[in-house]
Design an enzyme around this catalytic site. Structure first.
Site, PDB file in Angstrom:
ATOM      1  CE  LYS A 148      -1.491   1.850   3.401  1.00 44.34           C
ATOM      2  NZ  LYS A 148      -1.637   2.595   4.894  1.00 44.34           N
ATOM      3  CG  HIS A 178      -0.470  -4.617   8.033  1.00 44.25           C
ATOM      4  ND1 HIS A 178      -0.636  -3.305   7.637  1.00 44.25           N
ATOM      5  CD2 HIS A 178      -0.276  -4.457   9.597  1.00 44.25           C
ATOM      6  CE1 HIS A 178      -0.654  -2.406   8.659  1.00 44.25           C
ATOM      7  NE2 HIS A 178      -0.446  -2.951   9.829  1.00 44.25           N
ATOM      8  CD  GLU A 216      -1.620   3.905  14.011  1.00 44.60           C
ATOM      9  OE1 GLU A 216      -0.414   3.455  14.015  1.00 44.60           O
ATOM     10  OE2 GLU A 216      -1.849   4.839  13.246  1.00 44.60           O
ATOM     11  CG  ASP A 235      -1.946   5.967   6.474  1.00 45.45           C
ATOM     12  OD1 ASP A 235      -1.173   5.158   5.667  1.00 45.45           O
ATOM     13  OD2 ASP A 235      -1.746   5.866   7.825  1.00 45.45           O
ATOM     14  CG  HIS A 240      -5.430  -0.757   7.452  1.00 44.03           C
ATOM     15  ND1 HIS A 240      -4.854  -1.658   6.546  1.00 44.03           N
ATOM     16  CD2 HIS A 240      -4.195   0.030   7.686  1.00 44.03           C
ATOM     17  CE1 HIS A 240      -3.450  -1.331   6.352  1.00 44.03           C
ATOM     18  NE2 HIS A 240      -3.111  -0.277   7.042  1.00 44.03           N
ATOM     19  CE  LYS A 331      -0.590   7.799  11.594  1.00 43.30           C
ATOM     20  NZ  LYS A 331      -0.296   6.297  11.959  1.00 43.30           N
TER      21      LYS A 331
END
Ligand code: NDP
Ligand code: BG6
Length: 520
Positions: A148, A178, A216, A235, A240, A331
């Site tokens: 990615k 992932h 995160e 992102d 995901h 984040k």
């Protein structure tokens, strides 16, 4: 429980970008773990390739240092590492030029699987595919693995798909996400489709809403220049979170195989209702306590890129009509914790006099940390005192279930690379899925760009911007709290006693229901 390690067929795995951050941090340490587990055949080889000039010995030293820096317990295995390093080779190569390609062609063996991992920026994918073809290095059985981001919008993803399709069939292309390699994500399918319990309840009759959180604590760190062009929507959400949503919402595939699973996921993405601006909250972390703000991190004092996103969406099909899906990711939040929570509907009527608490079943699927699942159920508080109810988790923490053998459990990258060698595409994204996901995110991103939308700032170490809370409060619901770790503590009767969430964390807040009296 002893996990079984099934050796794969022999292979030559070429890692383009074999000296880069991803290769050193994830791919090579992961392959070393697979080697130690006995999964790698005797003569399997790994060939690093990048522009830097070095020989095999230089590359082995680079990877030895990477294992030392990024590996886990296995780095203490000096003898194993020496043997593993013996499998490594290196070819200096330029993806855009002709240097190195004849040398790579000469190094490849016949009669083994040839796999090519494109661990380089996406601008090189087309060049690599073309040169593998023109130098006759790839054959019909070869596989390519692409990292990615797969494009930054629908048009660029279509172009990438076309560039790869010019030289490789779809059955040869492994697009990595992932998150699909995470243990819990696969367990989600096992739980849904391997038990009779859940599937009958998995619909709008019984599910109130679903929350997906990927939080995160880290900021954008050294990836500022990439991230500032991307933001949380591109992102994390487009890939995901979208994949998690698909696995939660898809219809049961007729069989657990690559195309049937991916067909079902694609239907979910195509059934997503278009996002409206009021259904999305964008955030950007501020500076605090000496830590830099997002804008400091990306060195762009005027950046309007989001480091946080929360959104509400609906899936327009029979199963999910009226059930909101709330997604959030960001984040510099309070804790590193990712989970999917399926919040079931209220009982509607309680037979227990004096029971004023709302008892709700919640299936919480924890991706990280502490991978596992728990199902919140209501029971009678043990002991005297009459019928007093308490909510407790039926907890399945994978580490407990797997016991000391859990070291054998591969991480996401290891698992996915072994799937490439096995030729199993189930946990990889198909080209049409990626395009459909961009088709859903493009209009909302275009809207922000057109009106220069400014994200709300939020303090680091929090739950994100206040507006994200409001997104759910407006619907009479609330997010499950992002908090440090899953702790168990006893709770008094008629409170939520699981220790995961306090009563005030109840994800739904309808008016408190009073027990009905006989005859009412
Ligand atoms: P890096 O910049 O750290 O590494 C890039 C690698 O590509 C280096 O080995 C570099 O070596 C090589 N390279 C660059 N240009 C060429 C060229 N013309 N020909 C041959 N090799 C070249 O990137 P990352 O490892 O961080 O990322 C790689 C890919 O993985 C990207 O697509 C990224 O988006 C993706 N990714 C990375 C993640 C991460 O955590 N790092 C997470 C998820 C995805 P040299 O300069 O010597 O040629
Ligand atoms: C990557 C994103 O794909 O996933 C990163 O580019 C993010 O921004 C990372 O930090 C999160 O992965 P994990 O496995 O640590 O949750």
């Amino acid at each position: 429980m002893v996990s079984r390690v099934i050796p794969v067929d022999s292979f030559d795995l070429v890692i383009f970008g074999g000296t880069g951050d991803l290769a050193r941090r994830k791919i090579l340490p992961g392959l070393f773990r697979r080697f130690r587990s006995g999964q790698m055949p005797e003569d399997a080889r790994i060939i690093g390739a990048a522009r830097a000039e070095m020989d095999d010995e230089g590359y082995r030293q680079l990877i030895a240092d990477a294992v030392e820096e990024f590996g886990g317990e296995e780095k203490a295995d000096a003898e194993g590492l020496k043997q593993f390093l013996g499998r490594l080779h290196y070819v200096p190569i330029d993806a855009k030029g002709d240097g190195g390609w004849p040398e790579l062609a000469a190094l490849m063996r016949d009669g083994v699987i040839r796999a090519f991992y494109f661990s380089v920026g996406p601008s090189l994918f087309g060049d690599l595919a073309e040169r593998l073809h023109t130098h006759s290095i790839a054959d019909e059985q070869s596989r390519i693995v692409v990292e990615k981001p797969f494009g930054r919008d629908l048009a660029s993803a279509q172009q990438l798909n076309a560039d790869l399709a010019a030289h490789f069939g779809e059955h040869q292309i492994y697009r990595i996400d992932h998150y699909l390699g995470k243990e819990t994500v696969q367990n989600l399918m096992a739980v849904r489709f391997g038990n009779v319990l859940f599937e009958p309840l998995w619909n709008s009759h019984y599910v109130d809403h679903i929350q997906i959180t990927v939080a995160e604590t880290v900021g954008v760190g050294g990836r500022g220049s990439y991230y500032d062009q991307s933001g949380a929507m591109r992102d994390m959400v487009q890939n995901h979170l979208m994949q998690l949503l698909c696995l939660i919402a898809m219809e049961p595939p007729a069989q657990y195989d690559a195309d049937r699973v991916r067909d079902e996921k694609l239907k979910v993405i195509r059934a997503l209702q278009p996002l409206q601006p009021h259904q999305v909250v964008r955030g950007q972390y501020d500076a605090a306590g000496g830590d830099p703000s997002y804008r400091d991190d990306v060195e762009n004092p005027r950046s309007h890129t989001e480091s946080f996103i929360a959104l509400k969406t609906h899936i327009a099909n029979w199963r999910w009509a009226g059930v909101p899906f709330y997604l959030r990711t960001g984040k510099r939040l309070k804790a590193r914790t990712s989970e999917i929570a399926v919040v079931f509907k209220d009982l509607g009527h309680t037979i227990f006099e004096g029971d004023t608490a709302r008892h709700r079943n919640i299936l919480a699927i924890r991706l990280q940390p502490n991978e596992g699942m728990d199902l919140q159920v209501t029971i009678k508080e043990p002991g005297p005192g009459g019928m007093r109810l308490v909510d407790v988790p039926l907890d399945m923490t994978f580490a407990d279930a797997l016991g000391p053998d859990q070291e054998q459990v591969p991480d996401a990258y290891e698992r996915l690379i072994m799937d490439v060698i096995r030729g199993n595409q189930t946990l990889f994204m198909r080209g049409d899925e990626v395009e459909a996901a961009w088709a859903w995110t493009d209009p909302i991103i275009a809207g922000w760009e057109a009106r220069h939308d400014v994200p709300k700032t939020y303090d680091p170490d929090t739950q994100g911007p206040e507006d994200a809370m409001m997104l759910m409060h407006r619907d009479g619901r609330r997010w499950r709290e992002i908090r440090e770790e899953f702790k168990r503590r006893p709770g008094p009767a008629t409170t939520v006693g699981s220790g995961i969430h306090d009563p005030e964390d109840d994800p739904v807040q309808p008016p408190v229901q009073q027990p009905r009296k006989a005859g009412e």
